[in-house]
Design a protein around this motif. Structure first.
Motif, PDB file in Angstrom:
ATOM      1  N   GLY A  25      20.348 -13.009  -8.291  1.00  0.00           N
ATOM      2  CA  GLY A  25      19.495 -14.158  -8.010  1.00  0.00           C
ATOM      3  C   GLY A  25      20.140 -15.490  -8.348  1.00  0.00           C
ATOM      4  N   ARG A  26      19.616 -16.510  -7.727  1.00  0.00           N
ATOM      5  CA  ARG A  26      20.065 -17.881  -7.996  1.00  0.00           C
ATOM      6  C   ARG A  26      19.611 -18.269  -9.393  1.00  0.00           C
ATOM      7  NH1 ARG A  26      21.156 -22.834  -4.800  1.00  0.00           N
ATOM      8  NH2 ARG A  26      21.680 -21.285  -3.264  1.00  0.00           N
ATOM      9  N   HIS A  27      20.475 -18.951 -10.097  1.00  0.00           N
ATOM     10  CA  HIS A  27      20.113 -19.449 -11.418  1.00  0.00           C
ATOM     11  C   HIS A  27      20.919 -20.704 -11.725  1.00  0.00           C
ATOM     12  CE1 HIS A  27      23.557 -16.776 -12.194  1.00  0.00           C
ATOM     13  NE2 HIS A  27      23.847 -17.630 -13.157  1.00  0.00           N
ATOM     14  N   SER A  28      20.550 -21.366 -12.787  1.00  0.00           N
ATOM     15  CA  SER A  28      21.213 -22.615 -13.142  1.00  0.00           C
ATOM     16  C   SER A  28      21.101 -22.849 -14.630  1.00  0.00           C
ATOM     17  CB  SER A  28      20.557 -23.778 -12.394  1.00  0.00           C
ATOM     18  OG  SER A  28      21.173 -24.989 -12.736  1.00  0.00           O
ATOM     19  N   GLY A  29      22.087 -23.515 -15.168  1.00  0.00           N
ATOM     20  CA  GLY A  29      21.983 -23.993 -16.539  1.00  0.00           C
ATOM     21  C   GLY A  29      21.006 -25.151 -16.589  1.00  0.00           C
ATOM     22  N   VAL A  30      20.418 -25.390 -17.727  1.00  0.00           N
ATOM     23  CA  VAL A  30      19.455 -26.487 -17.872  1.00  0.00           C
ATOM     24  C   VAL A  30      19.875 -27.323 -19.088  1.00  0.00           C
ATOM     25  CG1 VAL A  30      17.027 -27.099 -18.126  1.00  0.00           C
ATOM     26  CG2 VAL A  30      17.650 -25.014 -16.913  1.00  0.00           C
ATOM     27  N   PRO A  31      20.708 -28.352 -18.866  1.00  0.00           N
ATOM     28  CA  PRO A  31      21.131 -29.197 -19.981  1.00  0.00           C
ATOM     29  C   PRO A  31      19.938 -29.907 -20.622  1.00  0.00           C
ATOM     30  CG  PRO A  31      22.453 -29.605 -18.020  1.00  0.00           C
ATOM     31  CD  PRO A  31      21.307 -28.735 -17.610  1.00  0.00           C
ATOM     32  N   LEU A  32      20.075 -30.251 -21.886  1.00  0.00           N
ATOM     33  CA  LEU A  32      18.995 -30.961 -22.582  1.00  0.00           C
ATOM     34  C   LEU A  32      18.650 -32.269 -21.878  1.00  0.00           C
ATOM     35  CD1 LEU A  32      20.158 -30.470 -26.266  1.00  0.00           C
ATOM     36  CD2 LEU A  32      18.351 -29.243 -25.064  1.00  0.00           C
ATOM     37  N   GLU A  33      19.677 -33.032 -21.534  1.00  0.00           N
ATOM     38  CA  GLU A  33      19.451 -34.286 -20.810  1.00  0.00           C
ATOM     39  C   GLU A  33      19.775 -34.073 -19.339  1.00  0.00           C
ATOM     40  OE1 GLU A  33      21.372 -34.240 -23.569  1.00  0.00           O
ATOM     41  OE2 GLU A  33      20.114 -35.320 -24.988  1.00  0.00           O
ATOM     42  N   THR A  34      19.018 -34.727 -18.492  1.00  0.00           N
ATOM     43  CA  THR A  34      19.274 -34.643 -17.057  1.00  0.00           C
ATOM     44  C   THR A  34      20.478 -35.518 -16.712  1.00  0.00           C
ATOM     45  OG1 THR A  34      17.725 -36.444 -16.675  1.00  0.00           O
ATOM     46  CG2 THR A  34      16.857 -34.199 -16.530  1.00  0.00           C
ATOM     47  N   ARG A  35      20.935 -35.416 -15.467  1.00  0.00           N
ATOM     48  CA  ARG A  35      22.080 -36.226 -15.031  1.00  0.00           C
ATOM     49  C   ARG A  35      21.689 -37.692 -14.982  1.00  0.00           C
ATOM     50  NH1 ARG A  35      23.413 -35.414  -9.733  1.00  0.00           N
ATOM     51  NH2 ARG A  35      21.336 -34.628  -9.390  1.00  0.00           N
ATOM     52  N   LYS A 110      21.480 -48.445 -12.968  1.00  0.00           N
ATOM     53  CA  LYS A 110      21.299 -47.211 -13.730  1.00  0.00           C
ATOM     54  C   LYS A 110      20.503 -46.242 -12.865  1.00  0.00           C
ATOM     55  CE  LYS A 110      18.039 -46.534 -16.928  1.00  0.00           C
ATOM     56  NZ  LYS A 110      17.302 -46.588 -18.202  1.00  0.00           N
ATOM     57  N   TRP A 111      20.964 -44.997 -12.811  1.00  0.00           N
ATOM     58  CA  TRP A 111      20.215 -43.950 -12.133  1.00  0.00           C
ATOM     59  C   TRP A 111      20.116 -42.781 -13.103  1.00  0.00           C
ATOM     60  CZ3 TRP A 111      21.752 -38.922 -11.195  1.00  0.00           C
ATOM     61  CH2 TRP A 111      20.831 -38.150 -10.490  1.00  0.00           C
ATOM     62  N   ILE A 112      18.911 -42.225 -13.214  1.00  0.00           N
ATOM     63  CA  ILE A 112      18.710 -41.033 -14.027  1.00  0.00           C
ATOM     64  C   ILE A 112      17.656 -40.175 -13.341  1.00  0.00           C
ATOM     65  CG2 ILE A 112      16.975 -42.062 -15.549  1.00  0.00           C
ATOM     66  CD1 ILE A 112      18.457 -40.412 -17.830  1.00  0.00           C
ATOM     67  N   GLU A 113      17.885 -38.886 -13.353  1.00  0.00           N
ATOM     68  CA  GLU A 113      16.948 -37.996 -12.679  1.00  0.00           C
ATOM     69  C   GLU A 113      15.889 -37.503 -13.655  1.00  0.00           C
ATOM     70  OE1 GLU A 113      19.199 -34.665 -11.200  1.00  0.00           O
ATOM     71  OE2 GLU A 113      19.759 -34.022 -13.198  1.00  0.00           O
ATOM     72  N   ASP A 114      14.743 -37.113 -13.103  1.00  0.00           N
ATOM     73  CA  ASP A 114      13.732 -36.478 -13.949  1.00  0.00           C
ATOM     74  C   ASP A 114      13.967 -34.967 -13.943  1.00  0.00           C
ATOM     75  OD1 ASP A 114      12.514 -35.385 -11.610  1.00  0.00           O
ATOM     76  OD2 ASP A 114      11.123 -37.069 -11.461  1.00  0.00           O
ATOM     77  N   ARG A 115      13.200 -34.233 -14.691  1.00  0.00           N
ATOM     78  CA  ARG A 115      13.434 -32.794 -14.830  1.00  0.00           C
ATOM     79  C   ARG A 115      13.268 -32.059 -13.503  1.00  0.00           C
ATOM     80  NH1 ARG A 115      16.700 -30.335 -17.529  1.00  0.00           N
ATOM     81  NH2 ARG A 115      16.066 -31.442 -19.379  1.00  0.00           N
ATOM     82  N   LEU A 116      12.283 -32.417 -12.690  1.00  0.00           N
ATOM     83  CA  LEU A 116      12.101 -31.760 -11.393  1.00  0.00           C
ATOM     84  C   LEU A 116      13.311 -32.001 -10.495  1.00  0.00           C
ATOM     85  CD1 LEU A 116      10.405 -30.120  -9.431  1.00  0.00           C
ATOM     86  CD2 LEU A 116       9.262 -32.234  -8.760  1.00  0.00           C
ATOM     87  N   GLU A 117      13.792 -33.236 -10.457  1.00  0.00           N
ATOM     88  CA  GLU A 117      14.994 -33.533  -9.673  1.00  0.00           C
ATOM     89  C   GLU A 117      16.185 -32.728 -10.193  1.00  0.00           C
ATOM     90  OE1 GLU A 117      14.185 -38.159  -8.378  1.00  0.00           O
ATOM     91  OE2 GLU A 117      14.880 -37.723 -10.411  1.00  0.00           O
ATOM     92  N   GLY A 121      18.193 -30.440  -7.790  1.00  0.00           N
ATOM     93  CA  GLY A 121      19.418 -31.089  -7.327  1.00  0.00           C
ATOM     94  C   GLY A 121      20.688 -30.701  -8.048  1.00  0.00           C
ATOM     95  N   ILE A 122      20.575 -30.098  -9.218  1.00  0.00           N
ATOM     96  CA  ILE A 122      21.778 -29.767  -9.986  1.00  0.00           C
ATOM     97  C   ILE A 122      22.442 -28.528  -9.374  1.00  0.00           C
ATOM     98  CG2 ILE A 122      20.868 -28.171 -11.739  1.00  0.00           C
ATOM     99  CD1 ILE A 122      22.249 -30.197 -13.780  1.00  0.00           C
ATOM    100  N   ALA A 123      23.673 -28.289  -9.716  1.00  0.00           N
ATOM    101  CA  ALA A 123      24.398 -27.147  -9.162  1.00  0.00           C
ATOM    102  C   ALA A 123      23.745 -25.835  -9.590  1.00  0.00           C
ATOM    103  CB  ALA A 123      25.856 -27.193  -9.621  1.00  0.00           C
ATOM    104  N   HIS A 124      23.542 -24.962  -8.640  1.00  0.00           N
ATOM    105  CA  HIS A 124      23.028 -23.617  -8.904  1.00  0.00           C
ATOM    106  C   HIS A 124      24.161 -22.625  -8.726  1.00  0.00           C
ATOM    107  CE1 HIS A 124      18.845 -25.196  -7.667  1.00  0.00           C
ATOM    108  NE2 HIS A 124      19.007 -25.272  -8.966  1.00  0.00           N
ATOM    109  N   ALA A 125      23.962 -21.437  -9.230  1.00  0.00           N
ATOM    110  CA  ALA A 125      25.048 -20.467  -9.181  1.00  0.00           C
ATOM    111  C   ALA A 125      24.556 -19.080  -8.821  1.00  0.00           C
ATOM    112  CB  ALA A 125      25.740 -20.410 -10.548  1.00  0.00           C
ATOM    113  N   ARG A 126      25.475 -18.317  -8.308  1.00  0.00           N
ATOM    114  CA  ARG A 126      25.413 -16.877  -8.216  1.00  0.00           C
ATOM    115  C   ARG A 126      24.338 -16.280  -7.318  1.00  0.00           C
ATOM    116  NH1 ARG A 126      29.148 -18.373 -11.000  1.00  0.00           N
ATOM    117  NH2 ARG A 126      30.126 -17.243 -12.699  1.00  0.00           N
TER     118      ARG A 126
END
Length: 172
Positions: A25-35, A110-117, A121-126
């Protein structure tokens, strides 16, 4: 396609062949801070200073190229926050857009994404489907392996994405 040895010949003569299909399945890391990224232009010198959770060298080279600027006119200031987990690697579309806007407006952007974004939008894997075949001798020893891998990278291929396929092939 990666090949090692005469796999087809081994399969043709193997006493036992086992085939199966597996999905990951698709999954992704979830950093503490968004991009996020901050771009400060120096209009007098046509230079940009960029702060963010970015991979400095790729980001600098790609943003400079997209904006038609010399690499020496883009200064990257990486921020050590929240971990990377590999998902923040590469240049996301928002980075050159923020740099372009700052350069045009001659003001910091300045641009910062929220958690939903971040989650969408962040890289997914596998997200992969493996069609695996193994050729075995009479005692069950593996003689050869075939793995046809279908890898869903998503709609937008970033520069780091093909590396995941290479890593997968190496792990197989």
């Amino acid at each position: 396609v990666k090949r090692y040895g005469d796999v087809d010949a081994v399969f043709a003569s193997a006493p036992h062949v086992v085939e199966a299909e597996y999905s990951v399945g698709r999954h992704s890391g979830v950093p503490l801070e968004t991009r996020g990224i901050v771009v400060e232009p120096d209009a007098g010198r046509d230079e940009l200073s960029i702060w963010g959770t970015v991979h400095v060298h790729d980001c600098r080279r790609i943003i400079a190229g997209m904006l038609g600027m010399p690499v020496t006119s883009v200064r990257m200031r990486t921020c050590d926050i929240g971990g990377n987990f590999g998902v923040r690697g590469g240049v996301f579309p928002e980075y050159p857009l923020a740099a372009y806007a700052a350069r045009q407006l001659r003001r910091p952007v300045k641009w910062i994404e929220d958690r939903l974004e971040s989650m969408t939008g962040i890289a997914h894997a596998r997200e992969q489907v493996h069609r695996i075949s193994g050729a075995f001798d009479e005692s069950g020893r593996l003689l050869a392996l075939k793995d046809e891998i279908w890898h869903n990278h998503g709609a937008f291929m970033r520069q780091a994405e093909p590396l995941v396929s290479d890593i997968t092939a190496g792990m197989v």
